[in-house]
Enzyme design. Structure first.
Site, PDB file in Angstrom:
ATOM      1  N   HIS A  26      -2.863  91.345  13.929  1.00 31.69           N
ATOM      2  CA  HIS A  26      -1.542  91.647  13.373  1.00 31.69           C
ATOM      3  C   HIS A  26      -0.482  91.421  14.443  1.00 31.69           C
ATOM      4  O   HIS A  26      -0.289  92.244  15.338  1.00 31.69           O
ATOM      5  CB  HIS A  26      -1.470  93.089  12.868  1.00 31.69           C
ATOM      6  CG  HIS A  26      -0.229  93.381  12.078  1.00 31.69           C
ATOM      7  ND1 HIS A  26      -0.237  93.537  10.713  1.00 31.69           N
ATOM      8  CD2 HIS A  26       1.066  93.539  12.468  1.00 31.69           C
ATOM      9  CE1 HIS A  26       0.992  93.786  10.290  1.00 31.69           C
ATOM     10  NE2 HIS A  26       1.803  93.785  11.356  1.00 31.69           N
ATOM     11  N   HIS A  28       3.426  88.879  15.061  1.00 27.70           N
ATOM     12  CA  HIS A  28       4.505  88.161  14.374  1.00 27.70           C
ATOM     13  C   HIS A  28       5.080  87.078  15.269  1.00 27.70           C
ATOM     14  O   HIS A  28       4.941  87.127  16.498  1.00 27.70           O
ATOM     15  CB  HIS A  28       5.641  89.121  14.003  1.00 27.70           C
ATOM     16  CG  HIS A  28       5.219  90.333  13.244  1.00 27.70           C
ATOM     17  ND1 HIS A  28       4.853  90.307  11.915  1.00 27.70           N
ATOM     18  CD2 HIS A  28       5.094  91.629  13.636  1.00 27.70           C
ATOM     19  CE1 HIS A  28       4.537  91.534  11.516  1.00 27.70           C
ATOM     20  NE2 HIS A  28       4.664  92.345  12.554  1.00 27.70           N
ATOM     21  N   ASP A 243       0.773  94.181  16.828  1.00 24.31           N
ATOM     22  CA  ASP A 243       2.064  94.267  16.127  1.00 24.31           C
ATOM     23  C   ASP A 243       3.197  93.706  16.995  1.00 24.31           C
ATOM     24  O   ASP A 243       4.370  93.981  16.737  1.00 24.31           O
ATOM     25  CB  ASP A 243       2.381  95.700  15.681  1.00 24.31           C
ATOM     26  CG  ASP A 243       3.532  95.755  14.657  1.00 24.31           C
ATOM     27  OD1 ASP A 243       3.694  94.788  13.900  1.00 24.31           O
ATOM     28  OD2 ASP A 243       4.262  96.756  14.632  1.00 24.31           O
TER      29      ASP A 243
END
Length: 287
Positions: A26, A28, A243
């Site tokens: 996870h 980005h 994250d």
């Protein structure tokens, strides 16, 4: 519209080396905005966090593979994520955000581009629940692709949508331990509902987002009991990720090396860690 803080520019190196082949399941990429503009209706504006910086972070921390999850600031424009996957030479896979208007050919093109699932935000500060008819129609289209659905929920949503979650026909992943609050304790109703949900063989959960669960500051150890219980409940259906670059964190920006160290503290068994960091992500993203 609020602006996000930049991630820690000098993360520590983890105390223990990650196993060879470890996945950051996870993370980005944001922008760069000059090439991939942010959505006009976004609720926050992040600093650019391009794929080159993500690759350097993963090299520093010891990750071999990663899953780039589309974030709401880019809306349904998945170009930054798809470009990052294309440039990664097989290192990355992706999770898209869609609006339900996509043709079968468009979904097939995303699949060829490395996408393996779609994400829906239910979180209040990101705009709340999606159109549930679009949600249901989209989920019904995922099985032929072999895709899954990722759900970004507030803790109370686990109770609100318990019936809808029960009828999802494909694998589904609950982000960030369901965003439960550590200060409400291990017996809070939302967390007990999440543990019950993990009895569903299609339910997965990410035992990351400790900085969102924690009531304090790093190293966020008050999130450890929640991660431990979830790993115990479903060792073959847990994932972990950084994250990075940590959008919407205001109280204490994580050190990504420290987050890896935290993972080692709540997943001490090397057999379980092999599942968490390698075997389980390979099931969803290995092809």
């Amino acid at each position: 519209m609020k602006s996000c803080l930049a991630p820690d520019p000098n993360p520590t190196r983890p105390v223990q080396a990650l196993p060879v082949g470890a996945w950051d399941a996870h993370c980005h990429v944001f922008g760069p905005a000059a090439r991939f503009p942010y959505a006009a209706d976004r609720s926050y504006t992040p600093p650019d966090a391009p794929v080159e910086t993500l690759c350097a972070l993963h090299d520093h921390l010891g990750f071999s593979r990663g899953v780039i999850v589309q974030a709401s600031c880019h809306g349904t424009d998945n170009r930054a994520m798809l470009d990052a996957i294309a440039r990664s030479e097989g290192r990355y896979r992706g999770v898209a955000i869609v609006d339900g208007s996509e043709s079968d050919a468009q979904l097939a093109a995303m699949d060829a581009g490395g996408v393996r699932g779609v994400r829906f935000n239910f979180v209040a500060h990101l705009g709340g629940a999606p159109d549930l008819e679009v949600f249901d129609r989209t989920v019904d289209r995922l099985a032929p692709l072999g895709w899954h659905v990722v759900l970004h929920l507030d803790a109370q949503d686990i109770l609100t949508y318990v019936d809808r979650l029960a009828r999802i026909p494909v694998p589904f992943i609950i982000d960030h331990m369901g965003r439960v609050k550590a200060e409400e304790g291990i017996e809070q109703s939302s967390f007990l509902a999440l543990l019950d949900l993990m009895e569903n063989p299609l339910a997965w959960v990410k035992v990351c987002g400790a900085e969102r669960v924690s009531s304090g500051r790093r190293p966020f150890d008050d999130a450890i009991p929640f991660a431990e219980r979830l790993i115990q409940a479903a060792p073959d259906r847990v994932l972990w990720g950084t994250d990075w670059p940590h959008p919407n964190i205001s109280k204490d920006m994580p050190d990504d090396g420290g987050l890896v160290d935290l993972m080692f503290r709540f997943c001490t068994d090397p057999v379980l860690r092999q599942k968490l960091m390698i075997d389980n992500p390979l099931k969803l993203y290995g092809r």
